[in-house]
Motif scaffolding. Structure first.
Motif, mmCIF file in Angstrom:
data_model
loop_
_atom_site.group_PDB
_atom_site.id
_atom_site.type_symbol
_atom_site.label_atom_id
_atom_site.label_comp_id
_atom_site.label_asym_id
_atom_site.label_seq_id
_atom_site.Cartn_x
_atom_site.Cartn_y
_atom_site.Cartn_z
ATOM 1 N N TRP A 5 19.485 32.851 28.132
ATOM 2 C CA TRP A 5 19.225 33.911 27.375
ATOM 3 C C TRP A 5 18.830 35.196 27.915
ATOM 4 C CZ3 TRP A 5 16.311 30.868 23.251
ATOM 5 C CH2 TRP A 5 17.109 29.824 22.434
ATOM 6 N N ILE A 6 18.003 35.241 29.080
ATOM 7 C CA ILE A 6 17.642 36.286 29.909
ATOM 8 C C ILE A 6 18.835 37.022 30.428
ATOM 9 C CG2 ILE A 6 16.237 36.938 31.663
ATOM 10 C CD1 ILE A 6 14.405 34.547 31.246
ATOM 11 N N ASP A 7 19.731 36.266 31.057
ATOM 12 C CA ASP A 7 20.800 36.965 31.629
ATOM 13 C C ASP A 7 21.646 37.634 30.518
ATOM 14 O OD1 ASP A 7 20.700 36.365 34.275
ATOM 15 O OD2 ASP A 7 21.261 34.246 33.992
ATOM 16 N N ASP A 8 21.623 37.093 29.310
ATOM 17 C CA ASP A 8 22.381 37.504 28.316
ATOM 18 C C ASP A 8 21.907 39.141 28.005
ATOM 19 O OD1 ASP A 8 24.047 35.380 27.899
ATOM 20 O OD2 ASP A 8 22.875 34.457 26.280
ATOM 21 N N LEU A 9 20.396 39.227 27.771
ATOM 22 C CA LEU A 9 19.784 40.434 27.445
ATOM 23 C C LEU A 9 19.797 41.275 28.743
ATOM 24 C CD1 LEU A 9 17.963 41.838 25.583
ATOM 25 C CD2 LEU A 9 15.795 41.114 26.808
ATOM 26 N N LEU A 10 19.951 40.831 29.871
ATOM 27 C CA LEU A 10 20.011 41.877 30.933
ATOM 28 C C LEU A 10 21.470 42.522 30.939
ATOM 29 C CD1 LEU A 10 18.399 39.936 33.823
ATOM 30 C CD2 LEU A 10 17.546 41.684 32.766
ATOM 31 N N ALA A 11 22.548 41.591 30.445
ATOM 32 C CA ALA A 11 23.961 42.117 30.339
ATOM 33 C C ALA A 11 24.047 43.066 29.422
ATOM 34 C CB ALA A 11 24.751 41.004 30.039
ATOM 35 N N VAL A 12 23.379 42.995 28.299
ATOM 36 C CA VAL A 12 23.125 43.850 27.046
ATOM 37 C C VAL A 12 22.658 45.048 27.634
ATOM 38 C CG1 VAL A 12 22.268 44.656 24.802
ATOM 39 C CG2 VAL A 12 23.342 42.166 25.095
ATOM 40 N N ALA A 13 21.447 45.021 28.316
ATOM 41 C CA ALA A 13 20.606 46.240 29.039
ATOM 42 C C ALA A 13 21.593 47.050 29.734
ATOM 43 C CB ALA A 13 19.705 45.788 29.764
ATOM 44 N N SER A 38 18.365 34.179 19.124
ATOM 45 C CA SER A 38 17.443 33.123 19.351
ATOM 46 C C SER A 38 16.459 33.632 20.506
ATOM 47 C CB SER A 38 18.237 31.835 19.950
ATOM 48 O OG SER A 38 19.050 31.600 19.117
ATOM 49 N N LEU A 39 16.813 34.562 21.403
ATOM 50 C CA LEU A 39 15.827 34.909 22.448
ATOM 51 C C LEU A 39 14.740 35.777 21.489
ATOM 52 C CD1 LEU A 39 14.836 35.210 25.124
ATOM 53 C CD2 LEU A 39 15.979 37.063 25.721
ATOM 54 N N GLU A 40 15.184 36.453 20.738
ATOM 55 C CA GLU A 40 14.145 37.496 19.732
ATOM 56 C C GLU A 40 13.285 36.409 19.037
ATOM 57 O OE1 GLU A 40 16.345 41.495 19.173
ATOM 58 O OE2 GLU A 40 17.147 39.995 17.887
ATOM 59 N N GLU A 41 13.881 35.218 18.493
ATOM 60 C CA GLU A 41 12.933 34.479 17.698
ATOM 61 C C GLU A 41 11.964 33.810 18.447
ATOM 62 O OE1 GLU A 41 15.756 31.808 15.644
ATOM 63 O OE2 GLU A 41 16.694 33.238 14.645
ATOM 64 N N TRP A 42 12.305 33.428 19.732
ATOM 65 C CA TRP A 42 11.744 32.786 20.643
ATOM 66 C C TRP A 42 10.150 33.849 21.153
ATOM 67 C CZ3 TRP A 42 9.901 33.528 26.004
ATOM 68 C CH2 TRP A 42 9.213 32.445 26.346
ATOM 69 N N VAL A 45 9.721 39.154 18.680
ATOM 70 C CA VAL A 45 9.783 40.576 18.317
ATOM 71 C C VAL A 45 11.066 40.931 18.679
ATOM 72 C CG1 VAL A 45 7.482 41.385 18.934
ATOM 73 C CG2 VAL A 45 9.219 41.149 20.842
ATOM 74 N N GLU A 46 11.767 42.117 18.235
ATOM 75 C CA GLU A 46 13.050 42.502 18.278
ATOM 76 C C GLU A 46 13.114 43.138 19.664
ATOM 77 O OE1 GLU A 46 14.442 45.293 15.464
ATOM 78 O OE2 GLU A 46 14.872 43.539 14.069
ATOM 79 N N LEU A 47 14.142 42.673 20.613
ATOM 80 C CA LEU A 47 14.232 43.150 21.832
ATOM 81 C C LEU A 47 15.537 44.119 22.127
ATOM 82 C CD1 LEU A 47 14.048 39.571 23.488
ATOM 83 C CD2 LEU A 47 12.256 41.284 23.479
ATOM 84 N N VAL A 48 16.512 44.352 20.895
ATOM 85 C CA VAL A 48 17.388 44.951 21.047
ATOM 86 C C VAL A 48 17.531 46.125 19.709
ATOM 87 C CG1 VAL A 48 19.914 45.258 21.155
ATOM 88 C CG2 VAL A 48 18.855 43.496 22.261
ATOM 89 N N ASP A 49 17.585 47.483 20.111
ATOM 90 C CA ASP A 49 17.818 48.378 18.887
ATOM 91 C C ASP A 49 19.285 48.522 18.375
ATOM 92 O OD1 ASP A 49 17.713 50.143 16.983
ATOM 93 O OD2 ASP A 49 16.626 51.608 18.059
ATOM 94 N N GLN A 56 20.608 50.172 22.464
ATOM 95 C CA GLN A 56 19.529 50.349 23.599
ATOM 96 C C GLN A 56 18.644 49.183 23.091
ATOM 97 O OE1 GLN A 56 19.096 52.902 25.601
ATOM 98 N NE2 GLN A 56 21.110 53.880 24.980
ATOM 99 N N LEU A 57 17.708 48.951 24.417
ATOM 100 C CA LEU A 57 16.650 47.715 24.036
ATOM 101 C C LEU A 57 15.338 48.701 23.483
ATOM 102 C CD1 LEU A 57 16.674 46.053 27.673
ATOM 103 C CD2 LEU A 57 17.994 45.536 25.544
ATOM 104 N N THR A 58 14.607 47.952 22.655
ATOM 105 C CA THR A 58 13.386 48.458 22.150
ATOM 106 C C THR A 58 12.547 48.523 23.306
ATOM 107 O OG1 THR A 58 12.641 46.141 21.665
ATOM 108 C CG2 THR A 58 13.891 47.228 20.287
ATOM 109 N N ARG A 59 11.279 48.998 23.209
ATOM 110 C CA ARG A 59 10.406 48.994 24.380
ATOM 111 C C ARG A 59 9.842 47.574 24.669
ATOM 112 N NH1 ARG A 59 4.365 51.997 23.440
ATOM 113 N NH2 ARG A 59 3.644 51.551 25.591
ATOM 114 N N ALA A 60 9.763 46.729 23.633
ATOM 115 C CA ALA A 60 9.574 45.367 24.277
ATOM 116 C C ALA A 60 10.523 44.715 24.776
ATOM 117 C CB ALA A 60 9.182 44.577 22.742
ATOM 118 N N GLY A 61 12.010 45.165 24.411
ATOM 119 C CA GLY A 61 13.075 44.590 25.212
ATOM 120 C C GLY A 61 12.883 44.977 26.661
ATOM 121 N N ARG A 62 12.802 46.296 26.915
ATOM 122 C CA ARG A 62 12.606 46.828 28.442
ATOM 123 C C ARG A 62 11.584 46.316 29.153
ATOM 124 N NH1 ARG A 62 13.336 51.587 25.221
ATOM 125 N NH2 ARG A 62 11.304 52.233 25.590
#
Length: 301
Positions: A5-13, A38-42, A45-49, A56-62
């Motif tokens: 899931w972390i790699d997924d978020l990095l790919a979106v970023a 699922s990552l955001e639920e874990w 907080v929201e990680l993607v705007d 874009q990623l949210t501040r928490a996402g970055r």
């Protein structure tokens, strides 16, 4: 929480686009979206705007990306250290290959390279192309071997993976012979008597290539889909039983074609060439892999 899931978020970023990120991660866009949720639920907080374009990623996402990337690198390094202790003895490779290639191409290929590298040991696992790509992307193997076709290629990020063409095969229509040795189910068939079609499942690369053959055929084939499987060797067994026609890698039925227990159901217009490719992750420092790869890059390879 899954590390992928972390790699997924990095790919979106990196791509700022769910569709391109999904392609990079070799999954569907809907699957990527579910995993990010699922990552955001874990995290809680929201990680993607999702209201912006490009995404874009949210501040928490970055923040999560910055620290999660470092944590993931440490975790993967630990995993690599532990796995080195679980490898085959000596200079060894972890190989994932398509089901058919694992049975036909890989054994001869490894025997040939063991003549050049006598100490080379290998652990070979078979998988469909999707699972094989995931295994390579997530570091579960050193080398991935699979079929490819110009109109149905294997997409891997060229900044992370490198590939080589090892050889070729052909995808050909095969059926049992009748008593006179002629095809029991000869293409193209007819509307009055459609041929029983032994097909691949929708996620199979060989299924996509077969669909290309049928779409590009000058004469439409009259087929009635009566059986599905994701493994060519399973379909070959069904063909042996006289259940219908299937498009199979020529290497998988070479002996049967030679002795006449199976025959081609159509001429070359119903066939296409397949390429056999090997892929590795850039940065994999396994000495056995690097030595093998250098030999593959030589002109005589």
């Amino acid at each position: 929480m899954h590390t992928k899931w972390i790699d997924d978020l990095l790919a979106v970023a990196e791509t700022k686009n769910f569709s391109r990120a999904a392609d990079q991660r070799c999954i569907t866009q809907s699957a990527l979206s579910r995993r990010i949720r699922s990552l955001e639920e874990w995290v809680g907080v929201e990680l993607v705007d999702r209201s912006t374009y490009p995404v874009q990623l949210t501040r928490a996402g970055r923040t999560f990306c910055e620290q999660g990337k470092e944590a993931l690198a440490l975790f993967m390094e630990l995993r690599s250290d532990l796995r080195r202790g679980d490898r085959m003895p000596g200079r060894s490779l972890q190989v994932v290959a398509g089901h058919t290639l694992a049975m036909t191409f890989v054994p001869k290929w490894l025997v040939n390279h063991r003549q050049q590298q006598p100490a080379l040991n290998a652990r070979v696992l078979s998988a469909n192309v999707h699972d094989a790509v995931i295994a390579l992307a997530e570091g579960h193997c050193d080398l991935m071997l699979g079929y490819s076709h110009p109109q149905a290629p294997i997409f891997l990020d060229p900044d992370k993976f490198v590939g080589l063409r090892l050889g070729h095969d052909a995808l050909v229509p095969i059926c049992s012979p009748d008593r006179s040795g002629q095809p029991l189910h000869a293409l193209p068939g007819s509307a009055e008597a459609p041929l029983p079609y032994l097909a691949y499942t929708a996620t199979s690369l060989l299924g996509r290539v077969t669909d290309l053959i049928l779409r590009n055929a000058a004469t439409p084939a009259a087929l009635e889909r009566c059986h599905e499987a994701d493994m060519a060797m399973h379909l070959a067994k069904m063909v042996h039983g006289g259940y219908g026609v299937a498009w199979l890698p020529e290497s998988a039925v070479a002996d049967e074609l030679a002795n006449g227990t199976l025959v081609r159901a159509g001429d070359q217009r119903w066939s296409t060439e397949l390429e056999i490719h090997a892929f590795r992750r850039i940065g994999n420092s396994n000495p056995a892999l690097l030595e093998l790869w250098r030999s593959l890059e030589l002109p005589h390879s």
